[in-house]
Each structure stands twice: as C-alpha cells, then as structure tokens.
Design an enzyme around this catalytic site. Structure first.
Site, PDB file in Angstrom:
ATOM      1  N   HIS A 271       0.855  -1.198   0.000  1.00 30.08           N
ATOM      2  CA  HIS A 271       0.000   0.000   0.000  1.00 30.08           C
ATOM      3  C   HIS A 271       0.883   1.239   0.000  1.00 30.08           C
ATOM      4  O   HIS A 271       1.929   1.262   0.643  1.00 30.08           O
ATOM      5  CB  HIS A 271      -0.909   0.025   1.234  1.00 30.08           C
ATOM      6  N   ASP A 328      -7.877  -5.252  -0.141  1.00 31.80           N
ATOM      7  CA  ASP A 328      -8.366  -6.175  -1.175  1.00 31.80           C
ATOM      8  C   ASP A 328      -8.010  -7.632  -0.913  1.00 31.80           C
ATOM      9  O   ASP A 328      -8.471  -8.509  -1.644  1.00 31.80           O
ATOM     10  CB  ASP A 328      -7.783  -5.755  -2.530  1.00 31.80           C
TER      11      ASP A 328
HETATM   12  C1  SDX Z   1      -6.185  -0.093  -3.182  1.00 27.88           C
HETATM   13  O1  SDX Z   1      -4.308   4.376  -2.380  1.00 27.88           O
HETATM   14  C2  SDX Z   1      -5.256   3.805  -1.777  1.00 27.88           C
HETATM   15  O2  SDX Z   1      -5.681   4.204  -0.678  1.00 27.88           O
HETATM   16  C3  SDX Z   1      -5.875   2.611  -2.509  1.00 27.88           C
HETATM   17  C4  SDX Z   1      -6.889   1.831  -1.709  1.00 27.88           C
HETATM   18  C5  SDX Z   1      -8.149   2.631  -1.457  1.00 27.88           C
HETATM   19  O3  SDX Z   1      -8.852   2.329  -0.489  1.00 27.88           O
HETATM   20  O4  SDX Z   1      -8.482   3.483  -2.318  1.00 27.88           O
HETATM   21  O5  SDX Z   1      -6.345   1.447  -0.459  1.00 27.88           O
HETATM   22  C6  SDX Z   1      -7.317   0.576  -2.473  1.00 27.88           C
HETATM   23  O6  SDX Z   1      -5.967   0.191  -4.335  1.00 27.88           O
HETATM   24  C7  SDX Z   1      -5.326  -1.074  -2.426  1.00 27.88           C
HETATM   25  C8  SDX Z   1      -4.115  -1.588  -3.297  1.00 27.88           C
HETATM   26  C9  SDX Z   1      -4.619  -2.709  -4.211  1.00 27.88           C
HETATM   27  N1  SDX Z   1      -3.529  -3.081  -5.166  1.00 27.88           N
HETATM   28  C10 SDX Z   1      -2.887  -4.240  -5.048  1.00 27.88           C
HETATM   29  O7  SDX Z   1      -3.050  -5.047  -4.138  1.00 27.88           O
HETATM   30  C11 SDX Z   1      -1.898  -4.495  -6.193  1.00 27.88           C
HETATM   31  C12 SDX Z   1      -0.569  -5.007  -5.623  1.00 27.88           C
HETATM   32  N2  SDX Z   1       0.047  -3.911  -4.891  1.00 27.88           N
HETATM   33  C13 SDX Z   1       1.015  -3.109  -5.570  1.00 27.88           C
HETATM   34  O8  SDX Z   1       0.908  -2.997  -6.946  1.00 27.88           O
HETATM   35  C14 SDX Z   1       1.462  -1.872  -4.799  1.00 27.88           C
HETATM   36  O9  SDX Z   1       1.768  -2.272  -3.533  1.00 27.88           O
HETATM   37  C15 SDX Z   1       0.543  -0.680  -4.740  1.00 27.88           C
HETATM   38  C16 SDX Z   1       0.047  -0.285  -6.072  1.00 27.88           C
HETATM   39  C17 SDX Z   1      -0.593  -0.957  -3.839  1.00 27.88           C
HETATM   40  C18 SDX Z   1       1.347   0.482  -4.131  1.00 27.88           C
HETATM   41  O10 SDX Z   1       2.333   0.778  -5.031  1.00 27.88           O
HETATM   42  P1  SDX Z   1       3.466   1.876  -4.694  1.00 27.88           P
HETATM   43  O11 SDX Z   1       3.157   2.613  -3.457  1.00 27.88           O
HETATM   44  O12 SDX Z   1       3.704   2.648  -5.962  1.00 27.88           O
HETATM   45  O13 SDX Z   1       4.693   0.994  -4.360  1.00 27.88           O
HETATM   46  P2  SDX Z   1       5.717   0.437  -5.413  1.00 27.88           P
HETATM   47  O14 SDX Z   1       4.996  -0.182  -6.582  1.00 27.88           O
HETATM   48  O15 SDX Z   1       6.717   1.483  -5.691  1.00 27.88           O
HETATM   49  O16 SDX Z   1       6.384  -0.754  -4.573  1.00 27.88           O
HETATM   50  C19 SDX Z   1       7.485  -0.506  -3.697  1.00 27.88           C
HETATM   51  C20 SDX Z   1       8.342  -1.767  -3.796  1.00 27.88           C
HETATM   52  C21 SDX Z   1       8.737  -2.091  -5.224  1.00 27.88           C
HETATM   53  O17 SDX Z   1       9.900  -2.882  -5.157  1.00 27.88           O
HETATM   54  P3  SDX Z   1      11.379  -2.133  -5.304  1.00 27.88           P
HETATM   55  O18 SDX Z   1      11.281  -1.263  -6.565  1.00 27.88           O
HETATM   56  O19 SDX Z   1      11.545  -1.325  -4.057  1.00 27.88           O
HETATM   57  O20 SDX Z   1      12.350  -3.262  -5.449  1.00 27.88           O
HETATM   58  O21 SDX Z   1       7.577  -2.894  -3.334  1.00 27.88           O
HETATM   59  C22 SDX Z   1       7.383  -3.805  -4.428  1.00 27.88           C
HETATM   60  C23 SDX Z   1       7.647  -3.036  -5.691  1.00 27.88           C
HETATM   61  O22 SDX Z   1       8.114  -3.926  -6.706  1.00 27.88           O
HETATM   62  N3  SDX Z   1       5.985  -4.243  -4.341  1.00 27.88           N
HETATM   63  C24 SDX Z   1       5.580  -5.491  -4.489  1.00 27.88           C
HETATM   64  C25 SDX Z   1       4.204  -5.459  -4.254  1.00 27.88           C
HETATM   65  N4  SDX Z   1       3.820  -4.217  -3.985  1.00 27.88           N
HETATM   66  C26 SDX Z   1       4.928  -3.465  -4.029  1.00 27.88           C
HETATM   67  N5  SDX Z   1       6.255  -6.634  -4.792  1.00 27.88           N
HETATM   68  C27 SDX Z   1       5.503  -7.759  -4.864  1.00 27.88           C
HETATM   69  N6  SDX Z   1       4.144  -7.807  -4.651  1.00 27.88           N
HETATM   70  C28 SDX Z   1       3.479  -6.677  -4.356  1.00 27.88           C
HETATM   71  N7  SDX Z   1       2.166  -6.711  -4.129  1.00 27.88           N
END
Ligand code: SDX
Length: 392
Positions: A271, A328
């Site tokens: 998140h 989720d």
């Molecule tokens: C919602 O914003 C909100 O409030 C949203 C929400 C709401 O109520 O409106 O809470 C609802 O959208 C919840 C999120 C649902 N999405 C997912 O579950 C999809 C999987 N999650 C990710 O795609 C990610 O964690 C996000 C999109 C939720 C957040 O992305 P960020 O903040 O841009 O973080 P990032 O992609 O930069 O990740 C940071 C690191 C990265 O690795 P490095 O570059 O540091 O090596 O963490 C890794 C990412 O690759 N990473 C994951 C991961 N989520 C982040 N690696 C594996 N699996 C994951 N799920």
C-alpha cells in the site's frame, strides 16, 4: 523558462489538497472518517449513516437519517430508457465498464448538473447517484446470468435491497439472510473513503474542470477498475485460485513476486500509505472467519490466503518493503461467501466508495479549487522544420 519543475512520479510525495473528510496514519494504521474510527463505524454504523457522515460532515440525527434514507429509497428505480443503453452491451462485458458508461449516461437523464445554478438540484443528483448505483450494479450481474433484472423494493434497507435485486428469481422468493446483509454493510463501510487514492484523485481532477458529478464519478469508476487499485480484489481471488490449483504452493508465488522479471505481484499486498498494516484488512480478515462460520461455508482459498500472508510476512523482501495485506486481500473471500461472483468484486468496491467520491467532489467545489493542471519536463525533439513527404 517557467522556473523549475520537480517530477514526483505517482505523486508519492505530493499533496493535492487540504481535506477534512478522511484521516489516514500509515505508520500507525489509523483510518477515520470525519474523526470517527473505522473500527467503531464498521461495528456500529449503517452504511447510509456513514454515507451521510462523509457527505455532510456529521453523523445524522434520527430525523436526518430517516429523511436521507427516505429520499434514497424513493429514487432507487432507474429510468427505463437506461435499459436501451444497457441492453447494447455484450453479455460478457465487464461490469466496471458497464457501470462507468451508465453513470456517465446519467448526465444525459439528469442535465443541468452544474451546481452553480441550483444547489438543491445538485443534492437531488447526489441522492439519485447513491440510490441508483446499486440497482444498476445488479443489472450487470443479472445480465451475466441470463436472468431478468429485479426492481428495488421500498420496504427493504439499502443492503437488503441490493441483495434481493441480485439474487431474487421469478421462480422463487429471495429471503435476505441478516448475516449476509450485515457482512455487506460492514464491507461497504470499510470501502467508503480513503483520502486521495487514485480513483478519488481522478474524481477530483475531473470535477476541478467543473464537469458534472456523474461524469466525475464515471471517471473514478474507470480508475478504480485498474488491477493496481480496486481491480486488485478480483485479481486476489484469481491468484488464490491459481495457487490452489497449483497444489497450494504459496512459496512458489512469493518467489515469483520477488522476481522483478516475472512481472507478477502478490495482489492484495502493499500500500502507498499503510506501512505497517491496513486496518481494514485486519477487520475484513476477522470478518471472513465470522461470516464463513455463520454461513457454514468453508472456502479452501481462505486457508491459502492465510498461509500466503504468514509466509510473506516472514520474508525479508516483503518485510523490508513494508508490504502487508491491504483492503483487497480478504474482501473477495467474503464477497464469494455472499454469493457474489468474482467479476462483480470491484463493483462492490465502487458501491462502497461512492459516498467518498461524492464527499470529496463536493469538498473540491466548496474549496473553489483551481483546475488541476500539472506541468512536465519535456524530453522530446528540439524544433524541426517540416519536410515534404517526397523528401523524407
Ligand atoms: C487499493 O491508495 C489507496 O488508498 C488505494 C486503496 C483505497 O482504499 O483506495 O487502499 C485501495 O488500491 C489497495 C491496493 C490494491 N492493489 C494491489 O493489491 C496491487 C498489488 N500492490 C502493488 O501494486 C502496490 O503495492 C501498490 C500499487 C498498492 C502500491 O504501489 P506503490 O506505493 O507505488 O509501491 P511500489 O509499486 O513502488 O512498490 C514498492 C516496492 C517495489 O519494489 P522495489 O522497486 O523497491 O524493489 O515494493 C514492491 C515493488 O516492486 N511491491 C511489491 C508489491 N507491492 C509493491 N512486490 C511484490 N508484490 C506486491 N504486491
């Protein structure tokens, strides 16, 4: 020559607005709507009470609640001409695409949505949106099942009405199970607002051009559909099913998620704001156990979800990046136990988030904010003279 511009990809360090609606503390895992804790509201409130709270700023008195619910109940039917738009969709159209189109179409049925001319008109449009959204959502499900749509019933509360429109059949009555409607009520409350997330920011950006409420919410539905946002709840169940069909080997999927080349992420994990735990996920995880037990449903993917969470939270990759289950991760397990199909999960998220979108859109109007228009750093070609086709 416009002074300097700083790029903040994904607005990770940018605040877009001041807001008095929802408070998040990502470190402490705190979520409050207008100062009320999500834990108390999820346990004690009714979803329309929370909708009123988000939109009007205070919990309604008995009289205000009765009036608000009464108005919504009166507007749950949808103009029959909307059916002509709806019937044009193919049977396998995704419900989020249908909902975005139908909500946008509402601006054609309820014109002059520009609130400057008549604030009371805007309040009526907001009632219509809250009232008709669940009705339209059930149309999507009934179409996918090849079943006739049901009409709302004025003697049912919001959640019960939704459930009967979803599941009643001409050949047999549908009796709403209070366990099911209470679980739905709790889930909708937990999704109702979440400060400046992607879809809410979209609603506000569209609203900042003074576009009408229907068009702004339609854009929010489209943003929510994305698998990185609300669409994740559908992806989570598909991921858990894949793990189940793959012998329940959670470590394999954790390793895949850690491998940047795999292009795979653990859906329902991580998140932007919550860096310890998502308070909603904690409540939903507990509710999943309660609801499945009360309904006598055993869903093998619940055990897989718990196993995946346990394994991931022991893994350095996830711990170092502060990746925890988000809203989720467990919600789809409850929706499924309630009989709601996977492709409707994100629509359920949208039903919950609707009052939040409306409240944020109204706040943007009250703040009289400037139109949202960021700058860029240009990286394209320098000036080039035009060359005729035969000389290129
Ligand atoms: C919602 O914003 C909100 O409030 C949203 C929400 C709401 O109520 O409106 O809470 C609802 O959208 C919840 C999120 C649902 N999405 C997912 O579950 C999809 C999987 N999650 C990710 O795609 C990610 O964690 C996000 C999109 C939720 C957040 O992305 P960020 O903040 O841009 O973080 P990032 O992609 O930069 O990740 C940071 C690191 C990265 O690795 P490095 O570059 O540091 O090596 O963490 C890794 C990412 O690759 N990473 C994951 C991961 N989520 C982040 N690696 C594996 N699996 C994951 N799920």
């Amino acid at each position: 020559k416009t002074g300097y511009v700083t790029i903040d990809e994904g607005f990770k360090n940018t605040g877009s607005t001041k807001s008095a609606i929802t408070f998040l503390d990502g470190e402490e895992g705190i979520l409050r709507y207008r100062g009320y804790s999500i834990e108390e509201l999820a346990d004690k409130a009714d979803f329309l009470e929370v909708a009123y709270l988000l939109i009007h700023g205070d919990l309604p008195t008995e009289a205000q609640y009765t009036e608000f619910v009464g108005k919504i109940t009166k507007h749950t039917m949808v103009n029959e001409d909307m059916r002509k738009i709806f019937d044009g969709f193919p049977v396998n159209a995704h419900p989020m695409g249908i909902m975005s189109a139908l909500v946008s179409a509402m601006s054609g049925f309820y014109p002059d949505s520009f609130d400057e001319k008549s604030p009371e008109n805007l309040q009526l449009h907001i009632i219509r949106l809250l009232a008709k959204f669940p009705t339209l959502a059930t149309w999507c499900y009934k179409k996918s099942q090849g079943h006739p749509i049901n009409y709302p019933k004025n003697d049912l509360d919001y959640c019960s009405n939704f459930l009967q429109m979803m599941f009643a059949l001409p050949v047999e009555d549908y009796k709403v199970d209070p366990v099911v409607s209470r679980a739905l009520n709790k889930l909708l409350i937990l999704h109702a607002d979440h400060e400046q997330n992607c879809s809410t920011s979209t609603v506000r950006l569209v609203g900042s051009s003074k576009a009408n409420i229907f068009s702004s919410v339609s854009a929010g539905i489209s943003a929510l559909w994305g698998p990185l946002h609300g669409g994740a709840n559908q992806e989570v169940i598909e991921m858990l099913e894949a793990i189940r069909n793959d012998g329940g080997n959670v470590q394999k999927y954790i390793d895949m998620a850690k491998d940047k080349n795999s292009g795979f992420r653990l859906f329902g994990f991580g998140h932007r704001v919550y860096k310890n735990f998502d308070p909603r996920a904690k409540i939903i995880k507990k509710a999943a156990d309660d609801v499945l037990e009360k309904l006598g449903v055993s869903d093998p993917v619940l055990a897989i979800a718990k196993g995946l969470e346990e394994a991931a939270l022991k893994d350095e990759y996830f711990v170092s990046r502060k990746l925890y289950p988000n809203v989720d991760f467990y919600s789809g397990i409850i929706y499924r136990a309630l009989g709601i199909p996977t492709n409707m999960f994100t629509v359920m998220f949208a039903i919950g988030r609707l009052p939040g979108w409306i409240a944020q859109w109204l706040e943007l109007r009250d703040q009289n904010q400037a139109i949202g228009r960021p700058r860029q750093i240009y990286t394209g070609e320098t000036h080039r003279p035009f060359v005729e086709k035969n000389k290129r």
